[in-house]
Design a protein around this motif. Structure first.
Motif, mmCIF file in Angstrom:
data_model
loop_
_atom_site.group_PDB
_atom_site.id
_atom_site.type_symbol
_atom_site.label_atom_id
_atom_site.label_comp_id
_atom_site.label_asym_id
_atom_site.label_seq_id
_atom_site.Cartn_x
_atom_site.Cartn_y
_atom_site.Cartn_z
ATOM 1 N N TRP A 141 -37.210 -35.983 19.665
ATOM 2 C CA TRP A 141 -38.047 -36.729 18.706
ATOM 3 C C TRP A 141 -39.348 -35.973 18.438
ATOM 4 C CZ3 TRP A 141 -37.925 -42.042 16.758
ATOM 5 C CH2 TRP A 141 -36.662 -42.631 16.883
ATOM 6 N N PHE A 142 -39.947 -35.409 19.505
ATOM 7 C CA PHE A 142 -41.167 -34.643 19.308
ATOM 8 C C PHE A 142 -40.905 -33.407 18.451
ATOM 9 C CE2 PHE A 142 -42.721 -36.397 23.628
ATOM 10 C CZ PHE A 142 -43.151 -37.548 23.007
ATOM 11 N N ASP A 143 -39.725 -32.813 18.580
ATOM 12 C CA ASP A 143 -39.414 -31.597 17.820
ATOM 13 C C ASP A 143 -39.310 -31.863 16.330
ATOM 14 O OD1 ASP A 143 -39.408 -30.230 20.188
ATOM 15 O OD2 ASP A 143 -37.224 -30.240 20.430
ATOM 16 N N VAL A 144 -38.920 -33.092 15.937
ATOM 17 C CA VAL A 144 -38.799 -33.396 14.504
ATOM 18 C C VAL A 144 -40.094 -33.949 13.928
ATOM 19 C CG1 VAL A 144 -36.319 -33.798 14.679
ATOM 20 C CG2 VAL A 144 -37.902 -35.714 14.959
ATOM 21 N N GLY A 145 -41.172 -33.954 14.716
ATOM 22 C CA GLY A 145 -42.467 -34.359 14.192
ATOM 23 C C GLY A 145 -42.885 -35.779 14.503
ATOM 24 N N ALA A 146 -42.134 -36.521 15.328
ATOM 25 C CA ALA A 146 -42.500 -37.889 15.679
ATOM 26 C C ALA A 146 -43.576 -37.882 16.759
ATOM 27 C CB ALA A 146 -41.277 -38.672 16.161
ATOM 28 N N GLY A 147 -44.555 -38.777 16.632
ATOM 29 C CA GLY A 147 -45.610 -38.891 17.612
ATOM 30 C C GLY A 147 -45.232 -39.809 18.760
ATOM 31 N N ALA A 148 -46.076 -39.825 19.793
ATOM 32 C CA ALA A 148 -45.800 -40.661 20.961
ATOM 33 C C ALA A 148 -45.830 -42.139 20.607
ATOM 34 C CB ALA A 148 -46.814 -40.361 22.070
ATOM 35 N N SER A 149 -46.761 -42.563 19.731
ATOM 36 C CA SER A 149 -46.824 -43.981 19.342
ATOM 37 C C SER A 149 -45.572 -44.397 18.586
ATOM 38 C CB SER A 149 -48.063 -44.222 18.485
ATOM 39 O OG SER A 149 -48.046 -43.393 17.326
ATOM 40 N N THR A 150 -45.015 -43.505 17.772
ATOM 41 C CA THR A 150 -43.782 -43.832 17.047
ATOM 42 C C THR A 150 -42.618 -44.017 18.012
ATOM 43 O OG1 THR A 150 -44.583 -42.556 15.158
ATOM 44 C CG2 THR A 150 -42.229 -43.051 15.233
ATOM 45 N N VAL A 151 -42.515 -43.156 19.002
ATOM 46 C CA VAL A 151 -41.420 -43.267 19.972
ATOM 47 C C VAL A 151 -41.554 -44.551 20.791
ATOM 48 C CG1 VAL A 151 -40.267 -42.141 21.900
ATOM 49 C CG2 VAL A 151 -41.204 -40.764 20.048
ATOM 50 N N ILE A 152 -42.771 -44.883 21.233
ATOM 51 C CA ILE A 152 -42.981 -46.090 22.040
ATOM 52 C C ILE A 152 -42.656 -47.332 21.225
ATOM 53 C CG2 ILE A 152 -44.730 -47.468 23.220
ATOM 54 C CD1 ILE A 152 -46.068 -44.872 24.051
ATOM 55 N N HIS A 153 -43.069 -47.363 19.955
ATOM 56 C CA HIS A 153 -42.750 -48.533 19.114
ATOM 57 C C HIS A 153 -41.250 -48.670 18.901
ATOM 58 C CE1 HIS A 153 -43.203 -51.556 15.978
ATOM 59 N NE2 HIS A 153 -42.391 -50.834 15.223
ATOM 60 N N THR A 154 -40.549 -47.562 18.727
ATOM 61 C CA THR A 154 -39.102 -47.621 18.532
ATOM 62 C C THR A 154 -38.393 -48.137 19.771
ATOM 63 O OG1 THR A 154 -39.262 -45.753 17.004
ATOM 64 C CG2 THR A 154 -37.076 -46.269 17.873
ATOM 65 N N LEU A 155 -38.877 -47.790 20.957
ATOM 66 C CA LEU A 155 -38.199 -48.161 22.196
ATOM 67 C C LEU A 155 -38.575 -49.554 22.687
ATOM 68 C CD1 LEU A 155 -38.447 -44.807 24.185
ATOM 69 C CD2 LEU A 155 -36.604 -45.608 22.704
ATOM 70 N N THR A 156 -39.705 -50.118 22.243
ATOM 71 C CA THR A 156 -40.170 -51.409 22.782
ATOM 72 C C THR A 156 -40.140 -52.542 21.784
ATOM 73 O OG1 THR A 156 -42.469 -50.821 22.257
ATOM 74 C CG2 THR A 156 -41.653 -50.251 24.449
ATOM 75 N N ALA A 157 -39.941 -52.264 20.501
ATOM 76 C CA ALA A 157 -39.979 -53.330 19.489
ATOM 77 C C ALA A 157 -38.633 -54.061 19.444
ATOM 78 C CB ALA A 157 -40.307 -52.754 18.110
ATOM 79 N N GLY A 158 -38.705 -55.391 19.302
ATOM 80 C CA GLY A 158 -37.495 -56.191 19.122
ATOM 81 C C GLY A 158 -36.538 -56.155 20.283
ATOM 82 N N LEU A 159 -37.038 -56.214 21.507
ATOM 83 C CA LEU A 159 -36.159 -56.199 22.667
ATOM 84 C C LEU A 159 -35.408 -57.528 22.789
ATOM 85 C CD1 LEU A 159 -38.463 -54.511 25.332
ATOM 86 C CD2 LEU A 159 -36.615 -53.464 24.034
ATOM 87 N N PRO A 160 -34.164 -57.515 23.272
ATOM 88 C CA PRO A 160 -33.429 -58.772 23.434
ATOM 89 C C PRO A 160 -34.036 -59.628 24.537
ATOM 90 C CG PRO A 160 -32.194 -56.935 24.377
ATOM 91 C CD PRO A 160 -33.362 -56.331 23.658
ATOM 92 N N ALA A 161 -33.714 -60.908 24.509
ATOM 93 C CA ALA A 161 -34.256 -61.826 25.514
ATOM 94 C C ALA A 161 -33.733 -61.486 26.902
ATOM 95 C CB ALA A 161 -33.918 -63.266 25.146
ATOM 96 N N VAL A 162 -32.467 -61.115 26.987
ATOM 97 C CA VAL A 162 -31.859 -60.749 28.272
ATOM 98 C C VAL A 162 -31.565 -59.254 28.224
ATOM 99 C CG1 VAL A 162 -29.945 -61.137 29.852
ATOM 100 C CG2 VAL A 162 -30.866 -63.046 28.528
ATOM 101 N N LEU A 163 -32.261 -58.486 29.031
ATOM 102 C CA LEU A 163 -32.126 -57.025 29.061
ATOM 103 C C LEU A 163 -31.487 -56.635 30.385
ATOM 104 C CD1 LEU A 163 -32.672 -54.398 27.593
ATOM 105 C CD2 LEU A 163 -34.945 -54.351 28.627
#
Length: 318
Positions: free
Chosen positions: A229-251
């Motif tokens: 993700w970093f190689d294609v120009g994505a920042g750390a905040s973008t990666v964190i938002h992608t991984l933490t947004a909209g998580l299911p109730a039961v993980l």
């Protein structure tokens, strides 16, 4: 006739019980023969739950059987919004007041059934959300030589205190390596120095949500995907938002969810910035003298200047 006092004592209200502290709460109680809900003080005075979670739990306990309590229905009923309601539901689920189970109906459809507990049930502790219950271990079966039965605790459930661990035996010192002995194989899970930034990001995800706590092996395994993700120009905040947004109730498996999102939501590389085309350099026209006013001007061919052409008709100029 008795004299009227200027400051008479106010009449006592039977429903009100005065307190010794003027700033304390005074309850004005009233009899409620119907439309009431019994809620325990263990919930209303919970030392850890937020005020939103306590109010939401009291509302859920007052609803009839079968009432919808999903995030969308509660967000339409209250102004807190989906994020705060989802966080409050996770609090209640963590502390045992709520349990959401995925069940399959007779028609084969999978639905989420919500169980509201008036008394909290035992749940496994989540890091950062509260203290874990005291670990209990089943009493081992006695051997044939044993004469006494296993002791039961004060709850009468057949559980006993955890068995203390056995004393650790010191290990023998390792033999010195010989010169002709080959080097041990390198650790396959050790991260590449290029993935240090990705390792730091994955290890810090539990600050956003405690359920995203990853093991060392999972962090080292997922680090190359974050580096992509970093190689294609994505920042750390973008990666964190992608991984933490909209998580299911039961993980159930945070590592599998993170691997899926890193693999399927990888953005394309940023296009290269192209410089604007440079203005074409045109050769300057030579200086000419106007045939009408003898003023100098630049033109490709001799003739009259712009002002003279504006006042002289085309027929006269010809």
């Amino acid at each position: 006739m008795a004299e009227m006092k200027p400051n008479p004592v106010p009449r006592r209200i039977h429903e009100v019980r005065r307190t010794d502290t003027p700033s304390g709460v005074t309850h004005v109680r009233a009899q409620q023969p119907d439309r009431f809900t019994v809620v325990g003080n263990h919930l209303l005075q919970h030392p850890v739950l937020s005020l939103t979670a306590i109010g939401l739990a009291a509302h859920i306990l007052s609803l009839p059987e079968g009432a919808p309590v999903d995030i969308r229905s509660l967000a339409e009923r209250f102004p807190e919004g989906r994020d705060r309601i989802a966080f409050a539901l996770r609090e209640l689920e963590t502390h045992g007041y709520l349990r959401r189970v995925r069940e399959r109906t007779e028609s084969g459809r999978i639905v989420t059934r919500t169980y509201a507990h008036h008394l909290p049930h035992r749940v496994p502790a989540v890091p950062g959300t509260g203290a874990a219950p005291r670990a209990r271990r089943p009493v081992p079966r006695p051997s044939r030589d044993a004469q006494a039965a296993p002791q039961e605790d004060d709850r009468g459930e057949g559980w006993a205190d955890p068995v203390p661990p056995a004393p650790r035996v010191p290990e023998a010192p390792a033999a010195p390596a010989r010169a002709d002995q080959p080097d041990p194989p390198a650790d396959e899970t050790a991260p590449h120095p290029r993935d240090d930034r990705a390792v730091t990001l994955l290890a810090g995800l539990r600050r956003t949500d405690a359920r995203l706590t990853l093991s060392r092996r999972d962090v080292h395994r997922l680090a190359p995907a974050v580096t992509a993700w970093f190689d294609v120009g994505a920042g750390a905040s973008t990666v964190i938002h992608t991984l933490t947004a909209g998580l299911p109730a039961v993980l159930e498996s945070p590592a599998a969810l993170i691997a899926y999102r890193l693999r399927n939501q990888l953005p394309p590389p940023l296009p290269a910035l192209t410089a604007p085309p440079a203005p074409s350099a045109t050769a300057a026209h030579p200086m000419r003298n106007c045939d009408g006013c003898d003023r100098g001007f630049r033109a490709a061919e001799p003739g009259r200047c712009r002002d003279c052409r504006a006042f002289v008709p085309a027929t006269c100029a010809a």
